[in-house]
Motif scaffolding. Sequence first.
Motif, PDB file in Angstrom:
ATOM      1  N   TYR A 174       0.468   4.195  -7.087  1.00 23.41           N
ATOM      2  CA  TYR A 174       1.637   4.815  -6.995  1.00 23.41           C
ATOM      3  C   TYR A 174       2.924   4.261  -6.915  1.00 23.41           C
ATOM      4  N   ALA A 175       2.792   2.987  -6.650  1.00 20.01           N
ATOM      5  CA  ALA A 175       4.122   2.091  -6.400  1.00 20.01           C
ATOM      6  C   ALA A 175       5.047   2.026  -7.518  1.00 20.01           C
ATOM      7  N   PRO A 176       4.700   1.921  -8.708  1.00 20.83           N
ATOM      8  CA  PRO A 176       5.591   1.998  -9.642  1.00 20.83           C
ATOM      9  C   PRO A 176       6.406   3.309  -9.911  1.00 20.83           C
ATOM     10  N   LEU A 177       5.862   4.405  -9.492  1.00 22.89           N
ATOM     11  CA  LEU A 177       6.576   5.581  -9.481  1.00 22.89           C
ATOM     12  C   LEU A 177       7.604   5.910  -8.468  1.00 22.89           C
ATOM     13  N   THR A 178       7.459   4.900  -7.492  1.00 27.01           N
ATOM     14  CA  THR A 178       8.615   5.242  -6.365  1.00 27.01           C
ATOM     15  C   THR A 178       9.971   4.554  -6.637  1.00 27.01           C
ATOM     16  N   LEU A 179       9.923   3.913  -8.051  1.00 23.57           N
ATOM     17  CA  LEU A 179      11.274   3.210  -8.471  1.00 23.57           C
ATOM     18  C   LEU A 179      11.865   2.086  -7.687  1.00 23.57           C
ATOM     19  N   ALA A 238       5.521  -4.502 -11.502  1.00 20.83           N
ATOM     20  CA  ALA A 238       4.805  -5.585 -10.633  1.00 20.83           C
ATOM     21  C   ALA A 238       5.489  -5.706  -9.335  1.00 20.83           C
ATOM     22  N   VAL A 239       6.919  -5.642  -9.325  1.00 18.26           N
ATOM     23  CA  VAL A 239       8.098  -6.054  -7.969  1.00 18.26           C
ATOM     24  C   VAL A 239       7.325  -4.705  -7.246  1.00 18.26           C
ATOM     25  N   ALA A 240       7.441  -3.541  -7.878  1.00 14.58           N
ATOM     26  CA  ALA A 240       7.272  -2.300  -6.972  1.00 14.58           C
ATOM     27  C   ALA A 240       5.817  -2.471  -6.302  1.00 14.58           C
ATOM     28  N   MET A 241       4.706  -2.881  -6.942  1.00 17.59           N
ATOM     29  CA  MET A 241       3.586  -2.823  -6.562  1.00 17.59           C
ATOM     30  C   MET A 241       3.367  -3.943  -5.184  1.00 17.59           C
ATOM     31  N   ALA A 245       2.616  -3.223  -1.370  1.00 16.28           N
ATOM     32  CA  ALA A 245       1.670  -3.786  -0.454  1.00 16.28           C
ATOM     33  C   ALA A 245       2.063  -4.356   0.435  1.00 16.28           C
ATOM     34  N   LEU A 246       3.196  -5.123   0.589  1.00 15.17           N
ATOM     35  CA  LEU A 246       3.738  -5.806   1.638  1.00 15.17           C
ATOM     36  C   LEU A 246       4.183  -4.726   2.761  1.00 15.17           C
ATOM     37  N   SER A 247       4.621  -3.663   2.357  1.00 16.33           N
ATOM     38  CA  SER A 247       5.375  -2.542   3.176  1.00 16.33           C
ATOM     39  C   SER A 247       4.345  -1.964   3.930  1.00 16.33           C
ATOM     40  N   TYR A 248       3.377  -1.327   3.275  1.00 16.84           N
ATOM     41  CA  TYR A 248       2.368  -0.391   3.772  1.00 16.84           C
ATOM     42  C   TYR A 248       1.048  -0.899   3.895  1.00 16.84           C
ATOM     43  N   GLY A 249       0.654  -2.211   3.393  1.00 21.86           N
ATOM     44  CA  GLY A 249      -0.439  -2.767   3.662  1.00 21.86           C
ATOM     45  C   GLY A 249      -0.792  -2.767   5.127  1.00 21.86           C
ATOM     46  N   GLY A 250      -2.308  -2.245   5.254  1.00 21.71           N
ATOM     47  CA  GLY A 250      -2.579  -2.259   6.661  1.00 21.71           C
ATOM     48  C   GLY A 250      -2.170  -1.059   7.444  1.00 21.71           C
ATOM     49  N   PHE A 251      -1.759   0.019   6.820  1.00 22.45           N
ATOM     50  CA  PHE A 251      -1.218   0.947   7.429  1.00 22.45           C
ATOM     51  C   PHE A 251      -2.351   1.850   8.189  1.00 22.45           C
TER      52      PHE A 251
END
Length: 488
Positions: A174-179, A238-241, A245-251
Amino acid sequence: MTDGAIDPEAGLPWKRFNPLMLMVHPLRELIRYLPVLLIALIAGAAGGEPWWVYALSALGIVFGILRFFTTTYRLTPTHVQVRSGVLNRRTLSVPRDRIRSVDVDSTLLHRIFGLAIVKVGTGASHGQDELEFNAVALRDVPALRSELLRTAPPAAESSEPDNLSHWQPGWVRYAPLTLSGVASIFAVVAFLFQVQFFEGGLVTRLPIVQQAIGFVSHLPVLTTALWGAAGLVVVASAVAMVRYALSYGGFGIHRVDATTLHINHGLLRTRQITLDETRLRGVQLSEPLSLRAVGAASAHAIMTGLGRQRGGVALIAPPGPRDEAVRIAAYVLGSAEPLEADLIQHGPRARRRRFTRAATFAGILALGALVLQLVGIVGPSIWWAFVVIVPASALLAVDRYRGLGHRLLPGLLVARSGSLNRRRTVLATEGIIGWTIRRTFFQRRAGLATLIATTAAGRHRYTIPDLPAGDVWPLIGAVSLRDYARKA
């Protein structure tokens, strides 16, 4: 929180933070000067040598060292105090009975040295500074958090399951859709433009840039546009993903006790947020058009006492499957009905206003296209763009009206609006402290009004746009009567 030297117990000594901050503070200051250091590197490659860049960087390192020696703290029986400032000395003091939350933030630099930043939330207005302990050893964080919250009453044991939700690696799709990737690329491009004009064409003097410009200039315009668009999509995705992952990984979100939820997320920079449900004033479900198209959403809790940096909202479900966001929001709220219930639409006048705005937007674009054609910048082919613009504007107007609505439920006010960024806000009516009725010139002509509910939680203002003017005061009266009946 007050500003000034409040010293209720002068005999208590002031303490310094962990000495490892002597490493973190200078490095943080050096990172802040990273853009100008990049300018220096680019200038060196192009034949320049801006010596002042290195002087500023050295000054930042010295300032970072001085911050450690000029920052102290102490915990008294009645206050928590932090004294800081190199040139302008200041003491921030918080009465202990005003502490509402203790949150933990650990950047990559802090984690390398085993440190964390402990932030104290007091429920103060957004214009006030936030008290923070920068930095505390990770092993000492639980004890400090318990000490800061020692005045809180003990919570009863909960029979609810501990783990309510956790991050799934598949959500990264879903990351690419967050712009967010596009925003990052634009930030880099803006920086390069600043560098370009800062030293009189510094970027275009680089050999690799000159070669790229020469190669692109020989390609057909359509080919360049298509390859550029494809490259932008790939790089932005690629940047969005990676950012996602860095922001929400391990949520993860789990229950600590009967009234406390604990949320943590982040890989390189970890964040831990403690939510006291006694301060909950509602939830907000965010469904931007790009996420809504694939059945995704995110959710936030509307709270008091979270501090100005988070704007009074706390993430409880990152961008992911809508069902998961609704499930977590319903759990926090205590009911799924406000998140799924049909809303009262605002009638034909509100619908007509959305079509009027869409037509006005298309008309402005048409006027701009006509001017560009008259001055010879574009040809008649520009009008083919309106084969897409006009239907898209009409569909957007339809979607904006479908997303507009409100509903009053027992103890809750539900409001939804927007299309490109649609939000459904569920606000506890007991947290509403005032109302604002706003009517523009065009709204008055259409018999509409915007009703704004004022609250001490979240972003303080939540709107119901384009409500029929005759429904405004009945809605305000219904909220007041229900609150009065519930309290009685």
